[in-house]
Design an enzyme around this catalytic site. Structure first.
Site, PDB file in Angstrom:
ATOM      1  N   GLN A 169      13.375   1.119  -2.369  1.00  0.00           N
ATOM      2  CA  GLN A 169      12.467   0.756  -3.457  1.00  0.00           C
ATOM      3  C   GLN A 169      13.135   0.902  -4.832  1.00  0.00           C
ATOM      4  O   GLN A 169      12.950   0.064  -5.724  1.00  0.00           O
ATOM      5  CB  GLN A 169      11.205   1.612  -3.378  1.00  0.00           C
ATOM      6  CG  GLN A 169      10.047   1.055  -4.163  1.00  0.00           C
ATOM      7  CD  GLN A 169       8.836   1.969  -4.101  1.00  0.00           C
ATOM      8  OE1 GLN A 169       8.957   3.183  -4.229  1.00  0.00           O
ATOM      9  NE2 GLN A 169       7.659   1.405  -3.906  1.00  0.00           N
TER      10      GLN A 169
ATOM     11  N   ASP B  50       0.832  -1.203   0.000  1.00  0.00           N
ATOM     12  CA  ASP B  50       0.000   0.000   0.000  1.00  0.00           C
ATOM     13  C   ASP B  50       0.868   1.255   0.000  1.00  0.00           C
ATOM     14  O   ASP B  50       0.658   2.166  -0.803  1.00  0.00           O
ATOM     15  CB  ASP B  50      -0.937  -0.011   1.213  1.00  0.00           C
ATOM     16  CG  ASP B  50      -1.936  -1.155   1.145  1.00  0.00           C
ATOM     17  OD1 ASP B  50      -2.094  -1.726   0.047  1.00  0.00           O
ATOM     18  OD2 ASP B  50      -2.553  -1.474   2.173  1.00  0.00           O
TER      19      ASP B  50
ATOM     20  N   ARG C 186       5.483 -10.625  -5.644  1.00  0.00           N
ATOM     21  CA  ARG C 186       4.273 -10.893  -4.859  1.00  0.00           C
ATOM     22  C   ARG C 186       3.355  -9.664  -4.884  1.00  0.00           C
ATOM     23  O   ARG C 186       3.725  -8.606  -5.418  1.00  0.00           O
ATOM     24  CB  ARG C 186       4.659 -11.287  -3.438  1.00  0.00           C
ATOM     25  CG  ARG C 186       5.127 -10.132  -2.589  1.00  0.00           C
ATOM     26  CD  ARG C 186       5.508 -10.561  -1.170  1.00  0.00           C
ATOM     27  NE  ARG C 186       5.393  -9.437  -0.256  1.00  0.00           N
ATOM     28  CZ  ARG C 186       5.840  -9.435   0.990  1.00  0.00           C
ATOM     29  NH1 ARG C 186       6.446 -10.501   1.479  1.00  0.00           N
ATOM     30  NH2 ARG C 186       5.668  -8.375   1.761  1.00  0.00           N
TER      31      ARG C 186
ATOM     32  N   GLU D 119       1.117  -6.588  -5.182  1.00  0.00           N
ATOM     33  CA  GLU D 119       0.660  -5.750  -6.295  1.00  0.00           C
ATOM     34  C   GLU D 119       1.808  -4.966  -6.933  1.00  0.00           C
ATOM     35  O   GLU D 119       1.980  -4.963  -8.147  1.00  0.00           O
ATOM     36  CB  GLU D 119      -0.404  -4.772  -5.776  1.00  0.00           C
ATOM     37  CG  GLU D 119      -0.826  -3.753  -6.803  1.00  0.00           C
ATOM     38  CD  GLU D 119      -2.171  -3.114  -6.510  1.00  0.00           C
ATOM     39  OE1 GLU D 119      -2.960  -3.693  -5.745  1.00  0.00           O
ATOM     40  OE2 GLU D 119      -2.433  -2.037  -7.065  1.00  0.00           O
ATOM     41  N   ASP D 120       2.588  -4.307  -6.089  1.00  0.00           N
ATOM     42  CA  ASP D 120       3.566  -3.391  -6.668  1.00  0.00           C
ATOM     43  C   ASP D 120       4.731  -4.124  -7.340  1.00  0.00           C
ATOM     44  O   ASP D 120       5.095  -3.822  -8.477  1.00  0.00           O
ATOM     45  CB  ASP D 120       4.091  -2.436  -5.584  1.00  0.00           C
ATOM     46  CG  ASP D 120       4.939  -1.344  -6.189  1.00  0.00           C
ATOM     47  OD1 ASP D 120       4.456  -0.669  -7.112  1.00  0.00           O
ATOM     48  OD2 ASP D 120       6.103  -1.193  -5.778  1.00  0.00           O
ATOM     49  N   SER D 121       5.313  -5.113  -6.642  1.00  0.00           N
ATOM     50  CA  SER D 121       6.437  -5.829  -7.263  1.00  0.00           C
ATOM     51  C   SER D 121       5.958  -6.619  -8.480  1.00  0.00           C
ATOM     52  O   SER D 121       6.697  -6.787  -9.459  1.00  0.00           O
ATOM     53  CB  SER D 121       7.137  -6.742  -6.247  1.00  0.00           C
ATOM     54  OG  SER D 121       6.226  -7.642  -5.666  1.00  0.00           O
TER      55      SER D 121
HETATM   56  O1  TRH Z   1       4.372  -6.100   0.440  1.00  0.00           O
HETATM   57  P1  TRH Z   1       3.367  -6.710  -0.427  1.00  0.00           P
HETATM   58  O2  TRH Z   1       2.976  -8.071  -0.095  1.00  0.00           O
HETATM   59  O3  TRH Z   1       2.085  -5.798  -0.465  1.00  0.00           O
HETATM   60  C1  TRH Z   1       0.779  -6.309  -0.384  1.00  0.00           C
HETATM   61  C2  TRH Z   1       0.067  -6.120  -1.698  1.00  0.00           C
HETATM   62  O4  TRH Z   1       0.194  -4.831  -2.234  1.00  0.00           O
HETATM   63  C3  TRH Z   1      -1.381  -6.445  -1.514  1.00  0.00           C
HETATM   64  O5  TRH Z   1      -2.068  -6.207  -2.720  1.00  0.00           O
HETATM   65  C4  TRH Z   1      -1.930  -5.606  -0.401  1.00  0.00           C
HETATM   66  O6  TRH Z   1      -3.261  -5.850  -0.215  1.00  0.00           O
HETATM   67  C5  TRH Z   1      -1.169  -5.934   0.859  1.00  0.00           C
HETATM   68  O7  TRH Z   1       0.173  -5.605   0.674  1.00  0.00           O
HETATM   69  C6  TRH Z   1      -1.683  -5.184   2.090  1.00  0.00           C
HETATM   70  O8  TRH Z   1       3.912  -6.738  -1.951  1.00  0.00           O
HETATM   71  P2  TRH Z   1       4.085  -5.579  -3.019  1.00  0.00           P
HETATM   72  O9  TRH Z   1       2.771  -5.035  -3.409  1.00  0.00           O
HETATM   73  O10 TRH Z   1       4.920  -6.140  -4.075  1.00  0.00           O
HETATM   74  O11 TRH Z   1       4.889  -4.420  -2.270  1.00  0.00           O
HETATM   75  C7  TRH Z   1       6.197  -4.579  -1.847  1.00  0.00           C
HETATM   76  C8  TRH Z   1       6.892  -3.243  -1.880  1.00  0.00           C
HETATM   77  O12 TRH Z   1       8.132  -3.336  -1.165  1.00  0.00           O
HETATM   78  C9  TRH Z   1       7.239  -2.784  -3.283  1.00  0.00           C
HETATM   79  O13 TRH Z   1       7.009  -1.390  -3.405  1.00  0.00           O
HETATM   80  C10 TRH Z   1       8.731  -3.057  -3.408  1.00  0.00           C
HETATM   81  C11 TRH Z   1       9.177  -2.839  -1.986  1.00  0.00           C
HETATM   82  N1  TRH Z   1      10.443  -3.535  -1.611  1.00  0.00           N
HETATM   83  C12 TRH Z   1      11.527  -2.748  -1.283  1.00  0.00           C
HETATM   84  O14 TRH Z   1      11.446  -1.511  -1.325  1.00  0.00           O
HETATM   85  N2  TRH Z   1      12.699  -3.378  -0.910  1.00  0.00           N
HETATM   86  C13 TRH Z   1      12.825  -4.742  -0.865  1.00  0.00           C
HETATM   87  O15 TRH Z   1      13.910  -5.272  -0.528  1.00  0.00           O
HETATM   88  C14 TRH Z   1      11.691  -5.518  -1.226  1.00  0.00           C
HETATM   89  C15 TRH Z   1      11.805  -7.027  -1.206  1.00  0.00           C
HETATM   90  C16 TRH Z   1      10.514  -4.889  -1.590  1.00  0.00           C
END
Ligand code: TRH
Length: 388
Positions: free
Chosen positions: A265, A20, A281, A283-285
């Site tokens: 990020q 989020d 995993r 949404e964003d990644s």
């Molecule tokens: O963290 P997430 O599992 O987020 C989830 C989903 O968005 C889901 O839809 C939502 O409902 C839930 O949260 C509450 O996975 P996502 O979406 O890929 O987000 C991870 C973020 O973390 C992304 O912006 C990339 C960032 N990231 C880093 O900045 N550094 C890192 O080392 C890693 C592994 C990720």
């Protein structure tokens, strides 16, 4: 023609994980940098934002970074001013004091409910729908990101694809990246795979498949929940407790497993660009892997009654429909097994056997999505049309 500059308030609540806040931080930057909007980002948990963007000081109630005003909020927050466009991200609920100010506002404003990304067709029907707030009667617009021109589009910076392509065609930039994150550059010919996922006990099938490949493979394990599953799995194979230490590597047959620190990020984006295959995993990644133009395996965020599997299938149908049916089946089997925690080593070996075709498709898909205007551009236009 550029957009008129408007004031924006984006509200984000960190429920769990980083998705989020990851999405809201990107939206704030894209609206500000690409669309020249004046943005305040309201976040209830600045520690999470600090992890993905270390320049944020989590102790400050208000700060400025990259032309964005970042403010801490909670249910008791008060508001001296309110914006012309309000984005309520992922139904986080606006604070009462803000709602009261909205009710008193006489000048036009636009209240956007930003929803999660889904490839399901109902998103097209619900996108841009207007509905009055149940208690206050104030109109809210539902804004659905999506893969078609009947939805609100996909988050991306205007120069993203140019940066991805420059990076991927420049070995010195890639070497520099590995060094910056404290990792020995992979050897020539080594396949590199990034792993970001929720807990998944079938991760050892991935280890088995990769350790038996003829070519050397490097698995870059992000600092995320999957690391616990991997640690447990390795212990059942006789590896010592806490054998996974950040910055260190472990050798199993043809496979080297390297444990990454939690990256900023921007660095995480570059990891996706640098790897041959990305496990992603949420949404964003998931979306950033598509912009990387590389093959990926998606671990979707689990929902009640397996609603996430419907969402997974909707995406796979859209993503794979131009592929030969046997390759469609390979991708479908792999992503289903991974999401149902039943990955088989053979499934991964089969996927890697079709790697070249999958890579061609990932680049084709990236170019297809690139034809859509970026979400921030569409959102700015959408709100402008409702403010005029
Ligand atoms: O963290 P997430 O599992 O987020 C989830 C989903 O968005 C889901 O839809 C939502 O409902 C839930 O949260 C509450 O996975 P996502 O979406 O890929 O987000 C991870 C973020 O973390 C992304 O912006 C990339 C960032 N990231 C880093 O900045 N550094 C890192 O080392 C890693 C592994 C990720």
């Amino acid at each position: 023609m550029g957009q008129k500059t408007r004031q924006w308030d984006i509200f984000c609540k960190v429920v769990d994980n980083f998705g989020d806040i990851g999405v809201c931080w990107r939206l704030a930057k894209q609206l500000s940098h690409d669309e020249h909007q004046q943005v305040r980002l309201w976040v209830d948990d600045l520690h999470s934002l600090h992890q993905i963007e270390p320049a944020i000081d989590p102790s400050l109630q208000q700060q400025h970074l990259q032309q964005i005003s970042i403010c801490h909020w909670d249910a008791q927050s008060t508001f001296e001013t309110i914006a012309e466009v309000v984005v309520e991200a992922f139904a986080c609920g606006l604070p009462d004091a803000y709602l009261a100010r909205l009710q008193q506002r006489h000048a036009p404003f636009c209240w956007i409910n930003l929803e999660y990304l889904t490839a399901e067709t109902w998103a097209e029907d619900c996108h841009a729908m207007i509905s009055p707030h149940p208690r206050l009667g104030i109109p809210q617009y539902f804004y659905f990101p999506g893969f078609t021109d009947k939805t609100g589009g996909l988050f991306r910076e205007q120069d993203l694809l140019a940066r991805v392509r420059l990076f991927q065609s420049n070995p010195a930039m890639i070497d520099d990246f590995w060094q910056r994150i404290g990792v020995n550059p992979p050897a020539p010919g080594e396949k590199i795979i990034s792993l970001f996922a929720y807990e998944n006990e079938s991760v050892m099938a991935l280890v088995d498949a990769l350790s038996h490949q003829s070519a050397p493979t490097r698995l870059m394990v992000t600092n995320s929940k999957i690391r616990n599953s991997l640690q447990t799995g390795l212990e059942t194979r006789g590896f010592p407790q806490n054998c996974l230490q950040t910055g260190q590597s472990l050798q199993i047959g043809a496979l080297t497993i390297t444990f990454l620190p939690f990256l900023h990020q921007d660095e995480y984006d570059q990891l996706l660009w640098a790897c041959d295959l990305n496990f992603v995993r949420g949404e964003d990644s998931f979306l950033r892997a598509q912009w990387a133009g590389k093959p990926f395996v998606w671990h979707i965020y689990a929902q009640d009654e397996n609603a996430h599997l419907v969402k997974l299938d909707a995406f796979l149908t859209r993503y794979t429909h131009q592929l030969p049916s046997d390759l469609q089946q390979v991708l479908r089997k792999c992503m289903h097994e991974w999401n149902e925690h039943q990955l088989a080593a053979e499934t991964i070996s089969t996927l890697l056997g079709r790697y070249a075709e999958y890579l061609t498709h990932a680049v084709f898909w990236q170019k297809t999505l690139e034809k859509q205007p970026p979400l921030a551009r569409q959102l700015a236009q959408f709100s402008e049309n409702r403010l005029k």
